[in-house]
Motif scaffolding. Sequence first.
Motif, PDB file in Angstrom:
ATOM      1  N   LYS A 148       0.804  -1.219   0.000  1.00 50.39           N
ATOM      2  CA  LYS A 148       0.000   0.000   0.000  1.00 50.39           C
ATOM      3  C   LYS A 148       0.843   1.277   0.000  1.00 50.39           C
ATOM      4  CE  LYS A 148      -3.619  -0.108   2.585  1.00 50.39           C
ATOM      5  NZ  LYS A 148      -4.454  -0.108   3.809  1.00 50.39           N
ATOM      6  N   ALA A 149       1.885   1.316   0.815  1.00 46.60           N
ATOM      7  CA  ALA A 149       2.732   2.509   0.873  1.00 46.60           C
ATOM      8  C   ALA A 149       3.365   2.806  -0.484  1.00 46.60           C
ATOM      9  CB  ALA A 149       3.813   2.334   1.940  1.00 46.60           C
ATOM     10  N   ASP A 150       3.706   1.761  -1.226  1.00 48.90           N
ATOM     11  CA  ASP A 150       4.277   1.950  -2.567  1.00 48.90           C
ATOM     12  C   ASP A 150       3.252   2.552  -3.521  1.00 48.90           C
ATOM     13  OD1 ASP A 150       6.892   0.712  -2.067  1.00 48.90           O
ATOM     14  OD2 ASP A 150       5.764  -1.153  -1.900  1.00 48.90           O
ATOM     15  N   ILE A 151       2.018   2.128  -3.391  1.00 42.68           N
ATOM     16  CA  ILE A 151       0.957   2.615  -4.273  1.00 42.68           C
ATOM     17  C   ILE A 151       0.741   4.112  -4.046  1.00 42.68           C
ATOM     18  CG2 ILE A 151      -1.575   2.635  -4.376  1.00 42.68           C
ATOM     19  CD1 ILE A 151       0.771  -0.393  -4.740  1.00 42.68           C
ATOM     20  N   ILE A 152       0.708   4.518  -2.784  1.00 37.95           N
ATOM     21  CA  ILE A 152       0.531   5.937  -2.460  1.00 37.95           C
ATOM     22  C   ILE A 152       1.721   6.743  -2.970  1.00 37.95           C
ATOM     23  CG2 ILE A 152       0.370   7.593  -0.555  1.00 37.95           C
ATOM     24  CD1 ILE A 152      -1.173   5.399   0.994  1.00 37.95           C
ATOM     25  N   ARG A 153       2.920   6.206  -2.817  1.00 43.89           N
ATOM     26  CA  ARG A 153       4.124   6.891  -3.300  1.00 43.89           C
ATOM     27  C   ARG A 153       4.087   7.059  -4.822  1.00 43.89           C
ATOM     28  NH1 ARG A 153       8.100   4.657  -5.686  1.00 43.89           N
ATOM     29  NH2 ARG A 153       7.619   2.573  -4.877  1.00 43.89           N
ATOM     30  N   ILE A 154       3.700   6.002  -5.539  1.00 40.54           N
ATOM     31  CA  ILE A 154       3.620   6.057  -7.000  1.00 40.54           C
ATOM     32  C   ILE A 154       2.667   7.164  -7.449  1.00 40.54           C
ATOM     33  CG2 ILE A 154       2.741   4.814  -9.031  1.00 40.54           C
ATOM     34  CD1 ILE A 154       3.843   2.224  -7.710  1.00 40.54           C
ATOM     35  N   LEU A 155       1.516   7.260  -6.795  1.00 43.60           N
ATOM     36  CA  LEU A 155       0.530   8.268  -7.175  1.00 43.60           C
ATOM     37  C   LEU A 155       1.010   9.682  -6.849  1.00 43.60           C
ATOM     38  CD1 LEU A 155      -2.793   6.496  -6.136  1.00 43.60           C
ATOM     39  CD2 LEU A 155      -1.989   6.948  -8.453  1.00 43.60           C
ATOM     40  N   GLU A 156       1.638   9.841  -5.691  1.00 39.98           N
ATOM     41  CA  GLU A 156       2.122  11.176  -5.315  1.00 39.98           C
ATOM     42  C   GLU A 156       3.243  11.625  -6.242  1.00 39.98           C
ATOM     43  OE1 GLU A 156       0.695  13.155  -3.268  1.00 39.98           O
ATOM     44  OE2 GLU A 156      -0.756  11.679  -2.540  1.00 39.98           O
ATOM     45  N   GLU A 157       4.174  10.720  -6.543  1.00 33.07           N
ATOM     46  CA  GLU A 157       5.309  11.083  -7.402  1.00 33.07           C
ATOM     47  C   GLU A 157       4.860  11.376  -8.837  1.00 33.07           C
ATOM     48  OE1 GLU A 157       8.148   7.940  -7.043  1.00 33.07           O
ATOM     49  OE2 GLU A 157       8.855   8.591  -5.058  1.00 33.07           O
ATOM     50  N   SER A 158       3.768  10.780  -9.264  1.00 30.82           N
ATOM     51  CA  SER A 158       3.269  11.002 -10.625  1.00 30.82           C
ATOM     52  C   SER A 158       2.590  12.355 -10.776  1.00 30.82           C
ATOM     53  CB  SER A 158       2.271   9.900 -11.005  1.00 30.82           C
ATOM     54  OG  SER A 158       1.045  10.081 -10.306  1.00 30.82           O
TER      55      SER A 158
END
Length: 265
Positions: free
Chosen positions: A141-151
Amino acid sequence: MSQKVRHVLGLSGGKDSSALAVLLHKEIPDMEYFFCDTHKELQETYDYLDRIKARLGIKIHYLSANRGFDHWLNLHGGMLPSPQMRWCTIMMKIKPFEQFVGEDPAVSYIGIRADENRDGYISTKPNITPVYPFKERGLVKADIIRILEESGIGMPDHYRWRSRSGCFFCFFQRKYEWVMLAQEHPDLFEQAIAYEENHSDGRTYTWTQGETLRELLARKDEIIAKHEKAMQRETKAAPNRPLAESLEAVLEEEDAELPCLACHL
């Protein structure tokens, strides 16, 4: 000559499928993105899909069931969909998806994370092969949130008060989410009430088991107070956790039942 394999990714308007689109849009340039539109979605969902299209420069195919929710409701005798009778997922999500793919060989990319204990698949057609990139890469989950924020796409706006995507009257909503629907979209809440109450033969159905939406809304102060206490407890236990994650954890305490994959990811 062998038939070309299609690559398809269904977007629900939720964080996981959206992050998967971010992850794969450069790796698989011929990916076909689709959204099964029930015409009963929140406006926030359509706005979020527009944001994804603009940021990634992709096209999204909007798949509509041949007829809308009311048509299928009538065919099912006015019986509202429920966890035991998920005809909405079958008629307005799975069937349009299978019609979109047809008989072509296809790989369907599904956003189930490595920290989820499920391998659900929404179609059993032999020409459609499911693939789980997050599981394969160990992304949680933390990776998913990071991917969306960085995009630059960020999290869906409705995650301020709702942890799942799907129709505005989805029966998987928790009590707090229903209360917040009434606050954020009072017109849609009234429509949901109308579906409960307007039956010519006098029957009454409820979206949430054992309680009508009017009864639930009468308890809104109690429901909100209970939710705020749980949020305070969650924030104290994990002060650095993003708000959306804390909200999801609290709502799962109320009801951990998993929703339909086609609507939620």
